[in-house]
Design a protein around this motif. Sequence first.
Motif, short mmCIF file in Angstrom:
data_model
loop_
_atom_site.label_atom_id
_atom_site.label_comp_id
_atom_site.label_asym_id
_atom_site.label_seq_id
_atom_site.Cartn_x
_atom_site.Cartn_y
_atom_site.Cartn_z
N ASN A 430 0.82 -1.20 0.00
CA ASN A 430 0.00 0.00 0.00
C ASN A 430 0.86 1.26 0.00
O ASN A 430 0.59 2.23 -0.71
N LEU A 710 -1.18 0.72 -9.37
CA LEU A 710 -2.46 0.68 -8.67
C LEU A 710 -3.32 -0.48 -9.17
O LEU A 710 -3.93 -1.22 -8.38
N TYR A 711 -3.36 -0.67 -10.47
CA TYR A 711 -4.13 -1.77 -11.06
C TYR A 711 -3.61 -3.12 -10.55
O TYR A 711 -4.39 -4.01 -10.19
N VAL A 714 -4.59 -3.64 -6.77
CA VAL A 714 -6.02 -3.91 -6.60
C VAL A 714 -6.36 -5.27 -7.18
O VAL A 714 -7.14 -6.05 -6.60
N LYS A 745 -11.10 0.14 -1.57
CA LYS A 745 -9.75 -0.14 -1.08
C LYS A 745 -8.69 0.55 -1.94
O LYS A 745 -7.75 1.17 -1.44
N GLY A 746 -8.85 0.43 -3.28
CA GLY A 746 -7.86 1.04 -4.17
C GLY A 746 -7.93 2.55 -4.16
O GLY A 746 -6.89 3.24 -4.17
N CYS A 798 -8.93 1.00 -10.71
CA CYS A 798 -9.55 0.21 -9.63
C CYS A 798 -10.81 -0.50 -10.12
O CYS A 798 -11.13 -1.61 -9.66
#
Length: 817
Positions: A430, A710-711, A714, A745-746, A798
């Motif tokens: 994270n 990010l992708y 997630v 979350k993302g 996300c």
Amino acid sequence: MKHDLRQALRSLRRQPGFSAVVVLTLALGIGVNTSLFSLVDALFLQPLPIEGAADLVMVMQRGDLINVPYGHSYADYLDFREATRTFSSLAAFMPTPAHLGAAGQTPERTWIEIVSPNYFELARVKPGLGRLLRSGEGEAKGAAPVIVLGHRYWQRRFGGDPSIVGRLVTLNGRGFTVVGVAPADFTGLSWSMAVSGFVPSGTTGLLMDGGDSFLTSRGAHAFRMMGRLAPGKTLADARAEMDLVARRLQASWPSEHKGSRVLVTAENRSRPDPSIADFLPVFVAIFSAMVALVLFIACANVANLMLARAVVRQKALVIRSALGAGRARLVRLQVIESLVLAALGGVVGLVFARVAGQALARFTPSGDIPVNTEHGWDWRIYAFALVVSATAGLAAGLWPALEASRFDLARTLKEGAGARAGFSRHPVLNLLVVGQVTLSVVVLACAGLFWHSLRRMQAMALGFRPDHVVMMSLDLGLQQYGDDRGRRFLDLLLERAAALPGVRSATLTQQVPFDYGIQISEVATGAEIAGSKDGYVSSAFTTVGAGFFTTTGTPLARGRELEARDDEHAARVAVVNETMARTLWPGGDPLGKRFRFGRGGDWVEVVGVAGDGKYMMMAEAPRSYFYLPLAQNYRSPITLMVRSTGDPAALARPLQELLRQMDPDLPVFNVRTMERHIRNSVFGLMPLRMAAAMAGAEGLLGLLLAVMGLYAVVSYAASQRVHEIGVRMALGARRSDVLRLVVRKGMRLAVVGVVAGLLLAAAVGFALSHVLYGVEPFAAGVLAPVTALLVMVAALACYLPARRATRVDPVIALRCE
């Protein structure tokens, strides 16, 4: 080690998709860093291709009116050379245009260097053919007309014919004997230029009108000086000595050295040209920071992918550990995989850097000056790519390897390899994503600020209308036209150009805005001028033909423009700009007033006041400027400016044909539209266009890498929660609930990263506001679109894995578990 390497290669081959994503990610980060370093290497690290280049020092000066480095007079050079003890050799050289040709050839416009005879002694180069100028040869007035040809020009113009030595070539209509050819790798001491020949300073009188006085005048600040430090001497010693000599010269000739101060810099700190070298380190530092951030984003992205992959492979690692593999062996295996990927990324990154270098090469300055393109890649660039690749491989692979190999063997075998896996169990994932988003905001904000500055500069009021104007330059003086013949030629040229179809009006000017060669003169009114100690102030000026203000669209605040009646038989007149009017006659009407043009010069009457404009640089402060009629102040070279009724570029060919009909041997140069000239001039938009393009590419690259990271996180988190999602859906959760759960979350990570990035971007924007034109300290107009763009793209990154998670079949998910 060989066994581990084979294992790593087999493992990567089994996952080609993962390997390709990692290699591409690292290649992008390594490529942009290598591409920028190639520029840094060429500009600051590569020495000139001569012996002892590290000892070379450039000596220039700076004045109060023109706050950029410029040269010295030859007379001053002789005093500097006589007085110096810190330089073992001090040479002077002046790049200058010339019409160079040979028997049976039409002369062509090119550039040569007029040099002091010790020029090649300082350069320590050997001839490629024949001989070079000898020390002391050709310094006195009336020296023998000899020339050393540049190797590239010799190859292109004479096909590398060795019999050229001893033959005559024509230089500005005069015969010069070729005594030799420079070596192939020597293009002159001007780093950015590849001159076609070198002639001794004593031949200046043959090359230009008034050339002999040019060598004796203290006000002709056109010669650059370069020195070679004597053994044991430092740059500080040279600065102290040159400053002392400059003060003596200023005391002896105060009017010619008014407000000047000497500048002594290492040769590799005066590139690409001393006139713009001051601005370069700032932009290099900015872009170095930006590409370093891009590389960090790429490494963080790969670290995320490597950690996710390691957690998934934890079962295999546990089995290896149970069979006797120590933790160091497990870490080594994963680090080798990372280094292999980084090596492949480095190779692909070098290809990207080459492509990027070719794209940047399109940003070439306008003008007829031959640009030196012999700045190829050397070993430093490949060494840099190797170091960056190895560093990226270790940075992206070591920590995930340590994290994945940190487990309790007995507990893990008992609970299952998936016991430690999960989104919440790896908070560093994270943090890495937050860091990527944060830095992506900063890089995007920098790109936005550069583009914002470019747009502001493009919309800047220039003081004239650049649209529908085409220009071409000619140098009648180099073609041995006398003043009377030159005036008649230009009058006929204007008459015929104005009669061409599609021409609205035509005029002439000696100085084009945003070009080299701005002229400065001292002026006086006979009364006291505020801020002047002796009644004289400096002002820039140009000479223009009739109809100049109409053709260029330069507005007149009052009075009239210069007309055909303002010829050599009429009273001397001028049009001044508003800044000059306020400086010389504050609060008064300048029309009908007179000022003295130069110390002891003629008195000139003001017949008009023009609006202020931009004359040398886009972001310059308003400067005093005036216009003189060309008929009263004939000068060469000259530029023909034509305003068209349609596409101005369409007039280029008819105008060139017109000039060929009038004089087939007259070279024409710098044929371009005014808009193109402004776009490509080093004093216009070209540097900022190049910077905005680089910043935009880095910003988009940073955004792409952050979104990929990010992708990946997630998507990985969703895949680790398949059982949980199956249970939720089996208990009646709707797809929208699951979608919201995964996206939340993302997006939480993205929002934290955006907020942190905005804080950093605001600080960066405050710093850039002192460098870029038209940028406010906290540019909300830039930060708001950057924020919106990043949030939208992050939401998409996300949403896609979240939508895939909603398609989980609860029965299959529970059965698999």
